[in-house]
Scaffold this active site. Sequence first.
Site, PDB file in Angstrom:
ATOM      1  N   PHE A 138       0.855  -1.182   0.000  1.00  0.00           N
ATOM      2  CA  PHE A 138       0.000   0.000   0.000  1.00  0.00           C
ATOM      3  C   PHE A 138       0.891   1.231   0.000  1.00  0.00           C
ATOM      4  O   PHE A 138       1.733   1.387   0.884  1.00  0.00           O
ATOM      5  CB  PHE A 138      -0.939   0.053   1.212  1.00  0.00           C
ATOM      6  CG  PHE A 138      -1.835   1.266   1.183  1.00  0.00           C
ATOM      7  CD1 PHE A 138      -2.972   1.281   0.382  1.00  0.00           C
ATOM      8  CD2 PHE A 138      -1.511   2.405   1.897  1.00  0.00           C
ATOM      9  CE1 PHE A 138      -3.783   2.411   0.317  1.00  0.00           C
ATOM     10  CE2 PHE A 138      -2.313   3.549   1.832  1.00  0.00           C
ATOM     11  CZ  PHE A 138      -3.457   3.541   1.051  1.00  0.00           C
ATOM     12  N   ASP A 223       9.421   2.491   1.688  1.00  0.00           N
ATOM     13  CA  ASP A 223       8.258   3.225   2.174  1.00  0.00           C
ATOM     14  C   ASP A 223       8.149   3.005   3.678  1.00  0.00           C
ATOM     15  O   ASP A 223       7.699   1.958   4.139  1.00  0.00           O
ATOM     16  CB  ASP A 223       6.992   2.752   1.444  1.00  0.00           C
ATOM     17  CG  ASP A 223       5.756   3.540   1.877  1.00  0.00           C
ATOM     18  OD1 ASP A 223       5.840   4.281   2.882  1.00  0.00           O
ATOM     19  OD2 ASP A 223       4.709   3.398   1.214  1.00  0.00           O
ATOM     20  N   LYS A 255       2.763   9.725   8.128  1.00  0.00           N
ATOM     21  CA  LYS A 255       2.033   9.320   9.346  1.00  0.00           C
ATOM     22  C   LYS A 255       2.568   9.888  10.678  1.00  0.00           C
ATOM     23  O   LYS A 255       2.153  10.952  11.090  1.00  0.00           O
ATOM     24  CB  LYS A 255       1.925   7.799   9.381  1.00  0.00           C
ATOM     25  CG  LYS A 255       0.998   7.296   8.252  1.00  0.00           C
ATOM     26  CD  LYS A 255       0.399   5.947   8.540  1.00  0.00           C
ATOM     27  CE  LYS A 255      -0.799   5.658   7.664  1.00  0.00           C
ATOM     28  NZ  LYS A 255      -0.505   5.171   6.319  1.00  0.00           N
TER      29      LYS A 255
HETATM   30  C1  LIG Z   1      -0.663   5.410   4.946  1.00  0.00           C
HETATM   31  C2  LIG Z   1       0.356   4.950   3.998  1.00  0.00           C
HETATM   32  C3  LIG Z   1       0.579   5.605   2.778  1.00  0.00           C
HETATM   33  C4  LIG Z   1      -0.290   6.737   2.285  1.00  0.00           C
HETATM   34  O1  LIG Z   1      -0.243   7.854   3.120  1.00  0.00           O
HETATM   35  P1  LIG Z   1      -1.367   9.002   2.963  1.00  0.00           P
HETATM   36  O2  LIG Z   1      -0.927  10.035   3.954  1.00  0.00           O
HETATM   37  O3  LIG Z   1      -2.677   8.371   3.306  1.00  0.00           O
HETATM   38  O4  LIG Z   1      -1.331   9.504   1.581  1.00  0.00           O
HETATM   39  C5  LIG Z   1       1.600   5.127   1.969  1.00  0.00           C
HETATM   40  N1  LIG Z   1       2.372   4.107   2.336  1.00  0.00           N
HETATM   41  C6  LIG Z   1       2.196   3.466   3.514  1.00  0.00           C
HETATM   42  C7  LIG Z   1       3.091   2.337   3.880  1.00  0.00           C
HETATM   43  C8  LIG Z   1       1.169   3.850   4.372  1.00  0.00           C
HETATM   44  O5  LIG Z   1       0.962   3.193   5.505  1.00  0.00           O
END
Ligand SMILES: *Cc1c(COP(=O)(O)O)cnc(C)c1O
Length: 405
Positions: A138, A223, A255
Site C-alpha cells: 500500500f 516506504d 504518518k
Molecule cells: C498510509 C500509507 C501511505 C499513504 O499515506 P497518505 O498520507 O494516506 O497519503 C503510503 N504508504 C504506507 C506504507 C502507508 O501506511
Amino acid sequence: MSELTEAQALIERYRASYITVFGDPSLVLDHGDGAYVWDVEGTRYLDLLGGIAVNALGHAHPALVEAIRNQAGRLLHISNFFTTTAQIGAAEAILARADAPPGSGVFFGNSGSEAIEAALKVARRTGRPGIVAVEGAFHGRTTGALAVTWKEAYRTPFEPLLGGVSHVPFGDLDALRAAVTDDTGAILVEPILGEAGVIPAPDGYLAGVREIADDSGALMILDEIQTGVGRTGTWFAWQQLLPKGVRPDLMTLAKGLGGGVPIGALVAFGPEIAGLLGPGQHGSTFGGNPLACRAALTVLDTIERDDLMGRAVELGDHLAEEVLALGHPLITGVRGLGLLRAITLAEPIAPAVVAAARDAGFIINAPAPDALRLAPPLVVTAEELSTFTAALPAILDAATTKEAS
Ligand SMILES: *Cc1c(COP(=O)(O)O)cnc(C)c1O
C-alpha cells in the site's frame, strides 16, 4: 420514531454532507488526552490505533500543543520563496536520525501519497521508467501512488494508471530478481506491509533487495510511512533490518512524523540521488510549511528526549507476551515490531472483533480479515496495554457470539 442520540444525529449529517468513500464512521470523537479519546457523548476509549500510526505522541501532548500554538502565533505559511528555522531544523533532524551522508536531502509534502509521488518522480529521472513493487503493498491513493499499490479494488476503477509498474510476491527475492530489468528505475518496498496486515519482511529480505538494486542499477525506495519515526524501536525500520552501513537510496515518511499535523517527507540519500530532481522539477504550495515542520521537529525531539523508541520495544514485547500468554484458541500469534503489531486470528472475524473491542472501550482496526492491528501512541503505558489484554478474551467471546447470531 425514537429520538436519535447526539452521535447518531451527527452521523446522519456526515452521511448527508461527506462523499461516501469511508462508509459510516463508527464514532464521533470530541477530544483526547494521552492514549485516550472521548466521543461526543463522553464515552472514553483507549486509542490503540493512534490514528493509524499517526499520533506518535498521543493526543494533546503538552509539548506538541505548545509548539503548534507558538508557531501559529508567529508564521503558518510563507511559500517556497522563503524558508524558516522550522523547515531547516526538521530537514536536518530527519537527515541526522537517518544517518544520511553529506549531500543528502529532504523534500516535504503534506501526506504519504505525496512523498511517494516525489519518489516516483525521482525514479523517473533515472531515465528508466519501470517500477517493481510487491504484492500486498500500500503506497497511497493519488494516481501515481495508486499505480504501485497492490489492491485491485483500489486500482481498477481508475485505470489506466501510470505504466511500467509490476508487482512480485513480497519476500521472494528470486521473483524480484527476475522482474528487475535494465528499464527498472526503482524497486519500492515497505519494511513491514502495513495495510496488508502488519506483515514483516522475512529475515534478509531487505538486504537482498539492496543487492538486486545495486546489481541492476535500480534505486531502492523504502516506504517507511507507517513504520518510520521510532514506532518499531529504531528511527526507521531499515536501521534494524539492513546490515550496518547499508541504507536505501530513497525513503518516504509521513504518518507519525507530524504527530497528527499533516506532513510527508521524501529523503534522498547522498548527492547523486538528491540531485536527480533539479530546480523547477518538483514543488508543493503547502509542503514544508512552518506549522507542519515545527510539529515534526517537536515530535522527533520528544521521542528522543523521552526515549519513546526504547519504550516502543519494551511495550511491544510486553503486549506480545501478554497476548500469547492468554493461550486463547482464537489467537494464532502476534507479529510486527515495537508498537506496530498485528494479533492474528484463527478465524476471519477481525471486523467483528474490532466492533466488540469498541463496545468494550478500545480502538483497534482490522487490516485483514484475520488480523487485528495495534499502532498505539508511543506514550501508551504498560498498564493501559494490559487493560486491553485483560479484556481481550471477553471481546473475542462477544465477537464470536455476534458472528454466530
Ligand atoms: C498510509 C500509507 C501511505 C499513504 O499515506 P497518505 O498520507 O494516506 O497519503 C503510503 N504508504 C504506507 C506504507 C502507508 O501506511
